[in-house]
Write a protein that holds these residues in place. Structure first.
Motif, PDB file in Angstrom:
ATOM      1  N   GLU A   1       4.878  11.153   5.215  1.00  0.00           N
ATOM      2  CA  GLU A   1       3.880  10.167   5.638  1.00  0.00           C
ATOM      3  C   GLU A   1       2.462  10.685   5.427  1.00  0.00           C
ATOM      4  O   GLU A   1       1.528   9.906   5.232  1.00  0.00           O
TER       5      GLU A   1
ATOM      6  N   ASN B   1       1.181   9.532   2.278  1.00  0.00           N
ATOM      7  CA  ASN B   1       1.452   8.120   2.110  1.00  0.00           C
ATOM      8  C   ASN B   1       0.347   7.259   2.723  1.00  0.00           C
ATOM      9  O   ASN B   1      -0.481   6.714   2.024  1.00  0.00           O
ATOM     10  N   TYR B   2       0.301   7.159   4.045  1.00  0.00           N
ATOM     11  CA  TYR B   2      -0.568   6.151   4.653  1.00  0.00           C
ATOM     12  C   TYR B   2      -1.556   6.671   5.683  1.00  0.00           C
ATOM     13  O   TYR B   2      -2.392   5.910   6.171  1.00  0.00           O
TER      14      TYR B   2
ATOM     15  N   TRP C   1       9.225   0.555  -1.227  1.00  0.00           N
ATOM     16  CA  TRP C   1       9.887   0.898  -2.485  1.00  0.00           C
ATOM     17  C   TRP C   1      11.082   1.774  -2.171  1.00  0.00           C
ATOM     18  O   TRP C   1      10.937   2.952  -1.972  1.00  0.00           O
TER      19      TRP C   1
ATOM     20  N   TYR D   1      11.819   9.818   2.769  1.00  0.00           N
ATOM     21  CA  TYR D   1      10.935   9.247   3.782  1.00  0.00           C
ATOM     22  C   TYR D   1      11.750   8.796   4.978  1.00  0.00           C
ATOM     23  O   TYR D   1      12.810   8.184   4.835  1.00  0.00           O
TER      24      TYR D   1
ATOM     25  N   TYR E   1       4.896  -7.270   1.943  1.00  0.00           N
ATOM     26  CA  TYR E   1       4.280  -6.066   2.479  1.00  0.00           C
ATOM     27  C   TYR E   1       3.916  -6.260   3.950  1.00  0.00           C
ATOM     28  O   TYR E   1       3.960  -5.332   4.737  1.00  0.00           O
TER      29      TYR E   1
ATOM     30  N   LYS F   1       6.741  -0.518   3.621  1.00  0.00           N
ATOM     31  CA  LYS F   1       7.146  -0.634   2.225  1.00  0.00           C
ATOM     32  C   LYS F   1       8.454   0.046   1.877  1.00  0.00           C
ATOM     33  O   LYS F   1       8.941  -0.147   0.774  1.00  0.00           O
TER      34      LYS F   1
ATOM     35  N   TYR G   1       9.142   6.783  -0.132  1.00  0.00           N
ATOM     36  CA  TYR G   1       7.915   6.159  -0.574  1.00  0.00           C
ATOM     37  C   TYR G   1       7.695   6.593  -2.004  1.00  0.00           C
ATOM     38  O   TYR G   1       8.159   7.650  -2.440  1.00  0.00           O
TER      39      TYR G   1
ATOM     40  N   TRP H   1      -1.752   0.964   2.311  1.00  0.00           N
ATOM     41  CA  TRP H   1      -0.969   1.868   3.158  1.00  0.00           C
ATOM     42  C   TRP H   1       0.027   2.677   2.328  1.00  0.00           C
ATOM     43  O   TRP H   1       1.141   2.947   2.755  1.00  0.00           O
ATOM     44  N   GLU H   2      -0.371   3.078   1.158  1.00  0.00           N
ATOM     45  CA  GLU H   2       0.507   3.819   0.257  1.00  0.00           C
ATOM     46  C   GLU H   2      -0.311   4.893  -0.460  1.00  0.00           C
ATOM     47  O   GLU H   2      -1.412   4.633  -0.934  1.00  0.00           O
TER      48      GLU H   2
END
Length: 500
Positions: free
Chosen positions: A52, A55-56, A274, A289, A339, A360, A365, A440-441
């Protein structure tokens, strides 16, 4: 085999960081390529609970998240949500102590600095020993390329978290992050070098890593780094550097191997994007993830969370489409590929619904995927159109945007170059599309805001609606380079904090 067992047990007990500090690397060495592959998988790759960070989490610094209220009288959620609010408060408020120990209810995030370096050490172990290992030469060469590309990936994150953007000021003078390129025990305390120097190393690692992996292909899962993904990461790095032709070149190299996009309108399968299990169409490389819980999560599912997607982000999905004909699946709350996630609850006996978060993936991720690479190339082409009036480049950029959007929007109406009054208008569409597609990716929004002018951001934090405090990140604010954690500065006297 006994050597492998000893080294793995030591790594598991002490951790890579402690192991490298306490043990001479000349004493114990893995003897085969299979030994080293196990170490690479365990020490150079992120675990499912670490990803994470890549990631976001920087969404809290951007215009993608807003502070919200939660029901303090609901005993089933009040404690969890209080911790959740405090965990991210200092980052949301641009506090320069955000990575240091705080109050009892706060959680320090020193691993933003330390974790990438721990994983870099895992890469360096493989790079230091791979040439002397027994085993297939092709497999050894691939493993070396894998370690190089992973190292480039980690340094790309570090330099975009803790240094000023490559496109601001003079990158040959602005402080970068320390480069650690060997695994052995040393008394060296590396200084920060320059932003340009870090990017030069990133270019070397990714390009050589891609070359080795593509020249020595192995049958591996999407959770392992590969040459095509390394080319995609190069397109990302060159976009961040403003080197448009290089970005276009390496994006094109990706599409020679994989140009697939997931077609959202017809997808009705279970799972979120994803997911490697349910939606692998455009993933080039994925990281394991696990959906965070407790103080690591961002939002709660059943009740309004203390953090929600910003109104600005949610409203973006209603722009640039004909609402009478087109439907953006990414914002269709009844669709598996949306999303935007809808929260529903009975509060004081009344059914309420709201946009509760953005989610997502359920198992991975996308470390990098083709959707991002199309956006990288589109922007690079359009930047050339803006800078020198090259309409051919502008059309190529629009072609990439049309292709991506046609896979996200039902009944899509293709846009024409003459629909845009100026090249800047086309660029604005491209940047909005990056926000819609990459929210958020991959920490993309924070990194994009840094490289595109470091604009002013205003946040409101509150515990009660009647008592709001405003926190502002001014245009070109030095806090666009995050503070190095105090513990890192204490360990290395040659490190210098960013100036605020």
């Amino acid at each position: 085999m006994k050597k492998l067992i000893y080294i793995l047990v030591t790594l598991a007990f002490f951790g890579c960081d402690d192991f490298l500090e306490e043990t001479s690397q000349n004493q114990i060495r893995p003897s085969t390529v299979s030994d080293m592959e196990k170490i690479l998988e365990g020490e150079a790759y992120l675990t499912e609970t670490e990803s994470e960070m890549f990631n976001y989490v920087t969404a809290f610094l951007t215009d993608e998240i807003k502070c919200s209220l939660y029901d303090e009288n609901n005993v089933s959620i009040a404690g969890t949500f209080k911790n959740l609010k405090e965990t991210w408060r200092r980052m949301f408020c641009y506090d320069v102590t955000m990575f240091d120990e705080g109050d009892e209810d706060e959680k320090a995030h020193t691993d933003y600095w330390s974790l990438p370096y721990e994983r870099i050490k895992g890469c360096n172990i493989a790079l230091d020993y791979v040439d002397d290992m027994q085993g297939d030469d092709d497999r050894k060469a691939y493993l070396k390329g894998e370690a190089l590309a992973l190292r480039g990936f980690y340094y790309l994150h570090l330099v975009n978290l803790f240094s000023l953007p490559y496109t601001y000021g003079d990158p040959t003078k602005n402080p970068g992050v320390p480069l650690k390129l060997r695994s052995g025990v040393t008394e060296e305390k590396p200084s920060r070098g320059t932003v340009a120097g870090v990017y030069e190393q990133i270019e070397k690692d990714l390009s050589e890593g891609a070359r080795l992996m593509l020249a020595n292909p192995q049958n591996l899962t999407l959770y392992r780094m590969n040459g095509t993904a390394a080319y995609g990461l190069l397109s990302r790095a060159y976009l961040y550097m403003g080197k448009w032709d290089k970005c276009i070149e390496y994006a094109g190299s990706v599409f020679k191997e994989n140009k697939d996009l997931a077609y959202f309108p017809d997808y009705t399968g279970y799972g979120k994007v994803w997911s490697v299990r349910y939606c692998p169409d455009e993933i080039l490389w994925a990281c394991y993830y696990k959906v965070p819980t407790g103080s690591k999560q961002i939002f709660g599912w059943s009740y309004p969370s203390p953090w929600l997607p910003s109104d600005e982000l949610v409203n973006l999905y209603g722009q640039d489409i004909d609402p009478d004909q087109e439907e953006d699946i990414r914002a269709t709350l009844t669709h598996q590929k949306s999303y935007l996630q809808k929260g529903t609850a009975y509060i004081n006996g009344v059914r309420q619904e709201w946009i509760n978060g953005i989610f997502k993936a359920i198992d991975a991720y996308a470390g990098i995927r083709t959707g991002e690479v199309y956006l990288n190339r589109a922007e690079a082409y359009i930047r050339k159109y803006v800078e020198n009036g090259d309409a051919v480049a502008g059309q190529k950029g629009l072609d990439d945007l049309n292709l991506l959007r046609s896979n996200r929007i039902r009944n899509y109406i293709e846009k024409q170059l003459n629909n845009f009054a100026s090249p800047q208008d086309l660029l604005d569409l491209c940047l909005r599309e990056r926000r819609r597609e990459l929210c958020w990716e991959g920490n993309f929004r924070w990194f994009d805001m840094r490289r595109t002018g470091m604009p002013r951001i205003e946040h409101e934090f509150f515990y009660q609606e009647s008592d709001k405090s405003k926190y502002v990140l001014e245009e070109n604010d030095p806090r666009y380079a995050l503070p190095i954690p105090r513990v890192a500065l204490e360990k290395n006297s040659n490190l210098r904090q960013n100036q605020y």
